[in-house]
Enzyme design. Structure first.
Site, PDB file in Angstrom:
ATOM      1  N   HIS A  44       0.915  -1.307   0.131  1.00  0.00           N
ATOM      2  CA  HIS A  44       0.124   0.089   0.109  1.00  0.00           C
ATOM      3  C   HIS A  44       0.766   1.167  -0.083  1.00  0.00           C
ATOM      4  O   HIS A  44       0.405   2.469  -0.095  1.00  0.00           O
ATOM      5  CB  HIS A  44      -0.913   0.158   1.159  1.00  0.00           C
ATOM      6  CG  HIS A  44      -0.417   0.299   2.568  1.00  0.00           C
ATOM      7  ND1 HIS A  44      -0.315  -0.615   3.217  1.00  0.00           N
ATOM      8  CD2 HIS A  44       0.072   1.442   3.200  1.00  0.00           C
ATOM      9  CE1 HIS A  44       0.143  -0.147   4.557  1.00  0.00           C
ATOM     10  NE2 HIS A  44       0.347   0.982   4.393  1.00  0.00           N
ATOM     11  N   ASP A  74       0.357  -7.686   1.319  1.00  0.00           N
ATOM     12  CA  ASP A  74       0.776  -6.194   1.649  1.00  0.00           C
ATOM     13  C   ASP A  74       2.171  -6.010   1.530  1.00  0.00           C
ATOM     14  O   ASP A  74       2.696  -5.119   2.495  1.00  0.00           O
ATOM     15  CB  ASP A  74       0.080  -5.617   2.715  1.00  0.00           C
ATOM     16  CG  ASP A  74      -0.231  -4.015   2.591  1.00  0.00           C
ATOM     17  OD1 ASP A  74       0.542  -3.475   1.820  1.00  0.00           O
ATOM     18  OD2 ASP A  74      -0.324  -3.412   3.904  1.00  0.00           O
ATOM     19  N   SER A 158       4.539   2.955   7.577  1.00  0.00           N
ATOM     20  CA  SER A 158       4.170   1.811   7.172  1.00  0.00           C
ATOM     21  C   SER A 158       5.361   1.525   6.138  1.00  0.00           C
ATOM     22  O   SER A 158       5.898   2.135   5.460  1.00  0.00           O
ATOM     23  CB  SER A 158       2.848   1.975   6.111  1.00  0.00           C
ATOM     24  OG  SER A 158       1.756   2.071   6.666  1.00  0.00           O
TER      25      SER A 158
END
Length: 223
Positions: A44, A74, A158
Site C-alpha cells: 500500500h 501487503d 508503514s
C-alpha cells in the site's frame, strides 16, 4: 534504558519512500534488504506507484523501480542504484521467538518526520489481518501470526521495520487499530518470517505463487 547505539546502527538501513500515484502523492518507509539494492516496504506504500523516490538517512535521494508486489500480503520490493556504502542490509530475527512483553522498537517516517524512533513492547502475538483477495471472488486472505505492539506507529511508518533490542527485524510495520486515524496504542506488524518468504519470491521472480485449498473457513453459529 538508552537506545542511542541501536538507533545509530539501524537508522542507516531505514529509508523514506515518496511516491506519485494516480490519485496524488504518498509516503511511507522501508528498509534495505540486500546489497543488490533491494528495499522492502508495503504494497500500500509502493505497489501501485507511478513514480517512486527513496530518501536515505543522509538525504541522498534516488529514483526506484518496482521489482515485485503482492497485494495479498501487503508487501512490495523496490530497487535502487546507489553506492555500495549506502546499502546496509538489516538482519532478520526468528519472529517465531517473539514474546509478549519484550521490547519493540519502530523506526520510520511518520508524518514525513524522517528517521523517527519509537519504543514500546510486544503487546500481543498471533493476531491476523484480513486482506481482500485479487481473484475476484470477494474472499479475503489473512496474514497469520501478526505481531501487536504499543510502540507508536502512525501514517508514514508503514513498511518500516519493527526491531528487537539487538536491532534485528522482527516485523514489518503495516497497520494500526484506530478510531481517530492516528496512534491509539495498537499497531500491527507482519511477522518477519512470513515477510521473508514473500520477499525472497519477489526478489527472484517479481511475484508470489501460492497453493490454494478449496475451502472457506468461518465461524459457526446455531444455524
Amino acid at each position: 534504558v538508552q537506545f542511542t547505539h541501536l538507533y545509530t546502527t539501524v537508522n542507516p538501513s531505514v529509508v523514506s519512500i515518496q511516491v506519485v500515484e494516480s490519485n496524488g502523492f504518498g509516503q511511507g518507509s522501508g528498509f534495505v534488504y540486500d546489497t543488490a539494492g533491494d528495499i522492502v516496504t508495503n504494497y500500500h506504500v509502493a505497489g501501485e506507484a507511478l513514480r517512486i523516490n527513496v530518501v536515505f538517512w543522509d538525504e541522498t535521494t534516488v529514483p526506484a523501480e518496482l521489482v515485485g508486489a503482492d497485494i495479498d500480503s501487503d508487501l512490495a520490493v523496490i530497487k535502487v542504484d546507489v553506492p555500495a556504502a549506502l546499502l546496509k542490509p538489516m538482519e532478520m530475527a526468528d519472529s517465531t521467538q517473539v514474546k509478549v512483553g519484550q521490547v519493540a522498537i519502530a523506526i520510520g517516517n511518520p508524518f514525513q518526520l524522517e528517521g523517527s524512533m519509537t519504543t514500546g513492547i510486544i503487546s500481543g502475538i498471533g493476531r491476523s489481518l484480513a486482506l481482500e483477495s485479487t481473484d475476484g471472488s470477494g474472499s479475503f486472505y489473512s496474514i497469520p501470526g501478526v505481531i501487536q505492539t504499543d510502540a507508536a506507529i502512525n501514517p508514514g511508518n508503514s513498511g518500516g521495520p519493527l526491531v528487537n533490542i539487538y536491532g534485528e527485524v522482527i516485523g514489518l510495520n503495516t497497520a494500526i487499530a484506530t478510531r481517530s486515524g492516528g496512534y491509539q496504542g495498537i499497531g500491527f506488524a507482519i511477522p518477519g518470517n512470513s515477510a521473508k518468504l514473500i520477499m525472497e519470491d519477489l526478489v527472484k521472480t517479481g511475484k508470489v505463487r501460492r497453493g490454494l485449498l478449496g475451502v472457506n473457513i468461518q465461524d459457526m453459529n446455531e444455524a
